[in-house]
Design a protein around this motif. Structure first.
Motif, PDB file in Angstrom:
ATOM      1  N   PHE A  95      28.212  68.922  64.774  1.00  0.00           N
ATOM      2  CA  PHE A  95      28.448  67.201  64.906  1.00  0.00           C
ATOM      3  C   PHE A  95      30.040  67.090  65.143  1.00  0.00           C
ATOM      4  O   PHE A  95      30.331  65.645  66.066  1.00  0.00           O
ATOM      5  CB  PHE A  95      28.014  66.196  63.898  1.00  0.00           C
ATOM      6  N   THR A  96      30.375  67.917  65.666  1.00  0.00           N
ATOM      7  CA  THR A  96      32.029  68.151  65.944  1.00  0.00           C
ATOM      8  C   THR A  96      31.942  69.057  67.497  1.00  0.00           C
ATOM      9  O   THR A  96      32.639  69.576  67.712  1.00  0.00           O
ATOM     10  CB  THR A  96      32.974  68.680  65.218  1.00  0.00           C
ATOM     11  N   ILE A  97      30.339  70.412  67.451  1.00  0.00           N
ATOM     12  CA  ILE A  97      30.949  70.716  68.541  1.00  0.00           C
ATOM     13  C   ILE A  97      30.354  70.178  70.378  1.00  0.00           C
ATOM     14  O   ILE A  97      28.933  69.410  70.215  1.00  0.00           O
ATOM     15  CB  ILE A  97      29.611  71.588  68.458  1.00  0.00           C
ATOM     16  N   PRO A  98      30.678  69.824  71.533  1.00  0.00           N
ATOM     17  CA  PRO A  98      30.257  68.816  72.720  1.00  0.00           C
ATOM     18  C   PRO A  98      28.390  69.283  72.763  1.00  0.00           C
ATOM     19  O   PRO A  98      28.180  68.751  73.999  1.00  0.00           O
ATOM     20  CB  PRO A  98      31.673  68.914  73.527  1.00  0.00           C
ATOM     21  N   ARG A  99      28.727  70.471  72.967  1.00  0.00           N
ATOM     22  CA  ARG A  99      27.097  71.066  73.821  1.00  0.00           C
ATOM     23  C   ARG A  99      26.639  70.365  72.777  1.00  0.00           C
ATOM     24  O   ARG A  99      25.533  70.863  73.718  1.00  0.00           O
ATOM     25  CB  ARG A  99      27.872  72.262  74.031  1.00  0.00           C
TER      26      ARG A  99
END
Ligand SMILES: [Zn+2]
Length: 275
Positions: A95-99
């Motif tokens: 949930f903290t990785i943009p992709r």
């Protein structure tokens, strides 16, 4: 002796550093990004050009009037998920990785720890393409809660205990209707099966989160249409097989496909609670 005093002083002086190291937040960089994104959303909440947005096509007012009576929109649904991942840590990272482009307001770990990752008034990206009744943009009206569970295991009692505490807070704070506590699998029957069939929906309903059927079930009339009943409850019946599967998973903890006689009685009883 002197040497041991010296070592002791060094140890005491080092304590704050050891303490800080233990609690160093590995998400500091993404938290900073989170704050920037919140700030940018506040910026777009103001009217552009003092409200003059139709300048080419319609008559303009002589001056701008901004209302003084407004507030933030409130969530009206709670959507419960299982993460389909192997640990809470894995989900926090996802949930903290943009992709990945996915998120939820809350993640509840197996030990009952609740991580709030987003303010309730913000729109998380947890529902995807979904439908309940005539509502399609469910991300805009809901709070998403993810339970750490790989999809093939029971839900831990500590996790459910924390979930009930959270639901109590959300229901009271936002006056969320009892019927509006539902699962991802309910709103996306062709794509999702979470939370898995072991999820204790009956326990939740007993506590005031979600509706449930009566213990005594009256026979359905001969003209009873189970698909209309599913639609009344909220299911998208475009794919009727998927809708039945979702209904059975939620209300009967049953993963078999066809509607049987008991399922029909439950549907007949349940539909009247949604009128
Ligand atoms: Zn989900």
């Amino acid at each position: 002796m002197k040497k041991s005093i010296y070592v002791g002083i060094i140890a005491i002086l080092s304590l704050p550093f050891i303490f800080t190291a233990c609690f160093r937040n590995p998400y500091k960089p993404t938290n900073k990004k989170h704050t920037h994104q919140i700030d940018s959303l506040t910026d777009i909440a103001e009217l552009p050009n003092n409200g003059g947005i139709f300048s080419d096509s319609v008559k303009q007012p002589p001056f701008w009037v901004g209302t003084t009576n407004f507030g933030l929109r409130k969530p009206n649904f709670v959507i419960i998920h299982h993460t389909a991942q192997n640990s809470c840590e894995e989900t926090l990272k996802t949930f903290t990785i943009p992709r990945t482009a996915v998120s939820a307001h809350y993640v509840i770990c197996k030990d009952g720890t609740i991580h709030q990752m987003l303010n309730d008034y913000m729109r998380a990206q947890h529902a995807g393409i979904s439908k309940w009744g005539n509502l399609i943009d469910i991300n805009s009206s809901s709070i998403g809660i993810e339970l750490d569970n790989n999809g093939f295991e029971p839900f831990d009692s500590l996790q459910i205990k924390s979930l009930l505490v959270l639901l109590n807070r959300l229901k009271q704070k936002y006056t969320i209707p009892t019927a509006n506590f539902i699962g991802h699998g309910d709103i996306a029957p062709t794509r999702k099966n979470d939370p898995n069939f072991r999820f204790p929906w009956k326990l939740l309903a007993t506590s005031g989160y979600g509706l449930w059927f009566d213990d005594t079930l009256a026979p359905a009339p001969s003209n009873f249409n189970p698909y209309i009943a599913l639609r009344i409850i909220g299911y998208d019946v475009k794919d009727s097989t998927a809708a039945v599967r979702s209904f059975k998973r939620h209300f009967l903890q049953d993963t078999s496909r066809p509607l049987n006689a008991v399922d029909t009685l439950v549907l007949f009883n349940l539909q009247r609670k949604y009128f």
